[in-house]
Design an enzyme around this catalytic site. Structure first.
Site, PDB file in Angstrom:
ATOM      1  N   ASP A  28       0.821  -1.218   0.000  1.00  0.00           N
ATOM      2  CA  ASP A  28       0.000   0.000   0.000  1.00  0.00           C
ATOM      3  C   ASP A  28       0.851   1.262   0.000  1.00  0.00           C
ATOM      4  O   ASP A  28       1.948   1.291   0.553  1.00  0.00           O
ATOM      5  CB  ASP A  28      -0.914  -0.016   1.238  1.00  0.00           C
ATOM      6  CG  ASP A  28      -2.054   0.994   1.112  1.00  0.00           C
ATOM      7  OD1 ASP A  28      -2.423   1.331  -0.033  1.00  0.00           O
ATOM      8  OD2 ASP A  28      -2.562   1.446   2.147  1.00  0.00           O
ATOM      9  N   HIS A  45       2.288   3.341  -9.053  1.00  0.00           N
ATOM     10  CA  HIS A  45       2.061   1.916  -9.311  1.00  0.00           C
ATOM     11  C   HIS A  45       3.247   1.318 -10.075  1.00  0.00           C
ATOM     12  O   HIS A  45       3.654   0.189  -9.824  1.00  0.00           O
ATOM     13  CB  HIS A  45       0.774   1.718 -10.111  1.00  0.00           C
ATOM     14  CG  HIS A  45      -0.456   2.113  -9.340  1.00  0.00           C
ATOM     15  ND1 HIS A  45      -0.682   1.708  -8.047  1.00  0.00           N
ATOM     16  CD2 HIS A  45      -1.525   2.885  -9.677  1.00  0.00           C
ATOM     17  CE1 HIS A  45      -1.844   2.206  -7.624  1.00  0.00           C
ATOM     18  NE2 HIS A  45      -2.367   2.920  -8.599  1.00  0.00           N
ATOM     19  N   LEU A 139      10.477 -20.751  -4.181  1.00  0.00           N
ATOM     20  CA  LEU A 139       9.474 -19.863  -3.573  1.00  0.00           C
ATOM     21  C   LEU A 139       8.127 -19.975  -4.296  1.00  0.00           C
ATOM     22  O   LEU A 139       8.085 -19.980  -5.524  1.00  0.00           O
ATOM     23  CB  LEU A 139       9.980 -18.414  -3.674  1.00  0.00           C
ATOM     24  CG  LEU A 139       8.996 -17.323  -3.264  1.00  0.00           C
ATOM     25  CD1 LEU A 139       8.825 -17.293  -1.740  1.00  0.00           C
ATOM     26  CD2 LEU A 139       9.461 -15.945  -3.759  1.00  0.00           C
TER      27      LEU A 139
HETATM   28  C1  IPE Z   1      -5.422  -2.692  -0.265  1.00  0.00           C
HETATM   29  O1  IPE Z   1      -5.104  -1.360  -0.369  1.00  0.00           O
HETATM   30  C2  IPE Z   1      -5.444  -3.336  -1.627  1.00  0.00           C
HETATM   31  C3  IPE Z   1      -4.153  -3.576  -2.232  1.00  0.00           C
HETATM   32  C4  IPE Z   1      -2.989  -3.270  -1.733  1.00  0.00           C
HETATM   33  C5  IPE Z   1      -4.197  -4.251  -3.514  1.00  0.00           C
HETATM   34  P1  IPE Z   1      -6.231  -0.229  -0.520  1.00  0.00           P
HETATM   35  O2  IPE Z   1      -5.498   1.041  -0.694  1.00  0.00           O
HETATM   36  O3  IPE Z   1      -7.184  -0.611  -1.583  1.00  0.00           O
HETATM   37  O4  IPE Z   1      -6.962  -0.297   0.885  1.00  0.00           O
HETATM   38  P2  IPE Z   1      -7.857   0.810   1.615  1.00  0.00           P
HETATM   39  O5  IPE Z   1      -8.909   1.238   0.628  1.00  0.00           O
HETATM   40  O6  IPE Z   1      -6.953   1.933   1.986  1.00  0.00           O
HETATM   41  O7  IPE Z   1      -8.397   0.112   2.813  1.00  0.00           O
HETATM   42  C1  IPE Z   2      -1.604   0.207  -3.384  1.00  0.00           C
HETATM   43  O1  IPE Z   2      -1.386   1.573  -3.448  1.00  0.00           O
HETATM   44  C2  IPE Z   2      -1.798  -0.393  -4.753  1.00  0.00           C
HETATM   45  C3  IPE Z   2      -3.173  -0.880  -5.010  1.00  0.00           C
HETATM   46  C4  IPE Z   2      -4.196  -0.771  -4.225  1.00  0.00           C
HETATM   47  C5  IPE Z   2      -3.380  -1.535  -6.275  1.00  0.00           C
HETATM   48  P1  IPE Z   2      -2.587   2.591  -3.462  1.00  0.00           P
HETATM   49  O2  IPE Z   2      -2.988   2.847  -4.865  1.00  0.00           O
HETATM   50  O3  IPE Z   2      -3.683   2.137  -2.574  1.00  0.00           O
HETATM   51  O4  IPE Z   2      -1.880   3.878  -2.865  1.00  0.00           O
HETATM   52  P2  IPE Z   2      -2.488   4.906  -1.824  1.00  0.00           P
HETATM   53  O5  IPE Z   2      -2.979   4.118  -0.652  1.00  0.00           O
HETATM   54  O6  IPE Z   2      -3.592   5.620  -2.536  1.00  0.00           O
HETATM   55  O7  IPE Z   2      -1.356   5.766  -1.474  1.00  0.00           O
HETATM   56 MG    MG Z   3      -4.089   2.402  -0.599  1.00  0.00          MG
END
Ligand code: IPE
Ligand code: IPE
Ligand code: MG
Length: 265
Positions: A28, A45, A139
């Site tokens: 995240d 990303h 792995l």
């Molecule tokens: C969780 O992160 C999903 C992934 C890392 C793929 P999100 O960014 O979607 O989670 P919330 O919305 O902050 O809970």
């Molecule tokens: C995690 O990073 C990647 C996915 C959920 C696919 P985010 O896109 O949730 O990044 P933030 O949380 O908005 O910073």
């Molecule tokens: Mg996120």
């Protein structure tokens, strides 16, 4: 590509202490990483994909058996279509660019999540990764794509209900073990360590069943900044934890993994 200097700075696996067999990562913070740099979220990303390569390399170094990564949640469809499309194209890119290399490194790729509703070419690519690497013994990299923990448990309940309706299973035989056996990848070792980056402390529907006794480690860094040393930090934290599984510390016979090593609990 992994940053070589990170790997050479790592401790030997033996120097860590107790090592997890199965690690899950909620990757995240990509969007916030990009925003902090005045960049579009897509750049975050993209940088996150490089962090994933570093994570795989570190997991390999520490001889982790299974690494499950949260790549796209069942709830991430709520994002703008342009972002969802970008995440899908990144998956295509990752598979095309990395799968042969992972295969050479003896990595077995498995996918968990809902296959229905995905673009046909994505489903095909996911199947290709699994089939190509099926016999590998290194792995296990489990990609949670279009995944939700509640959806996975509901799916297991549905399968069991159908077996009850057909008279193959009795209602009283629906135990935690039976539910565990109907999850997407029931034969993986118990989840030992769950890491979330990005300074959020929640599960966001990731591996709900499997994390019943996992140790949770929350890292402040955004996912694109994650490297082999971040992984090592989480492992050291894990090694310092005392896992009791409801038993008592004093009695060593009661400490350790639950009787069954599978996710059946
Ligand atoms: C969780 O992160 C999903 C992934 C890392 C793929 P999100 O960014 O979607 O989670 P919330 O919305 O902050 O809970
Ligand atoms: C995690 O990073 C990647 C996915 C959920 C696919 P985010 O896109 O949730 O990044 P933030 O949380 O908005 O910073
Ligand atoms: Mg996120």
């Amino acid at each position: 590509m992994p940053r070589r200097q990170d790997i050479t700075k790592l401790l030997a696996p033996e120097a860590i202490g107790a090592l997890p067999r199965h690690v899950g990562i909620i990757m995240d913070g990509n969007g916030r990483w990009a925003r902090a740099r005045g960049l579009p979220r897509s750049k975050g990303h993209h940088a996150g994909m490089k962090a994933l390569r570093r994570a795989v390399e570190a997991a390999d170094h520490f001889r982790v058996e299974a690494l499950t990564i949260y790549s796209f949640s069942a709830e991430n469809w709520a994002r703008p279509k342009t972002e969802v499309d970008y995440l899908f194209s990144l998956l295509r890119h990752f598979v095309r660019r990395d799968v042969d290399d992972l295969h050479r490194r003896n990595v077995r790729i498995r996918i968990i999540g809902e296959r229905g509703g995905l673009p046909e070419d994505i489903s095909r690519l996911l199947r290709h990764c699994e089939e190509l690497t099926r016999a590998n013994s290194g792995l296990t990299l489990v990609v949670a794509f279009n995944y939700g923990g509640r959806q996975e448990i509901a799916q297991a309940a549905r399968q069991l209900a159908e077996k009850v309706a057909r008279g193959e299973v009795r209602a009283q035989d629906i135990t935690p073990q039976a539910i565990g056996a109907h999850l997407h990848a029931p034969d993986l070792p118990e989840l030992d360590l769950l890491i979330r980056t990005g300074n959020e402390q929640r599960l966001s529907n990731f591996l709900l069943w499997q994390s019943a006794y996992a140790e949770l480690v929350f890292l402040p860094e955004y996912w694109p900044d994650f490297d082999a040393l971040s992984f090592q930090r989480a492992l050291l934290e894990y090694a310092a934890r005392e896992r009791r599984f409801g038993g008592l510390k004093e009695d060593p016979r009661k400490v350790g993994a639950p009787a069954k090593a599978s996710q059946g609990g």
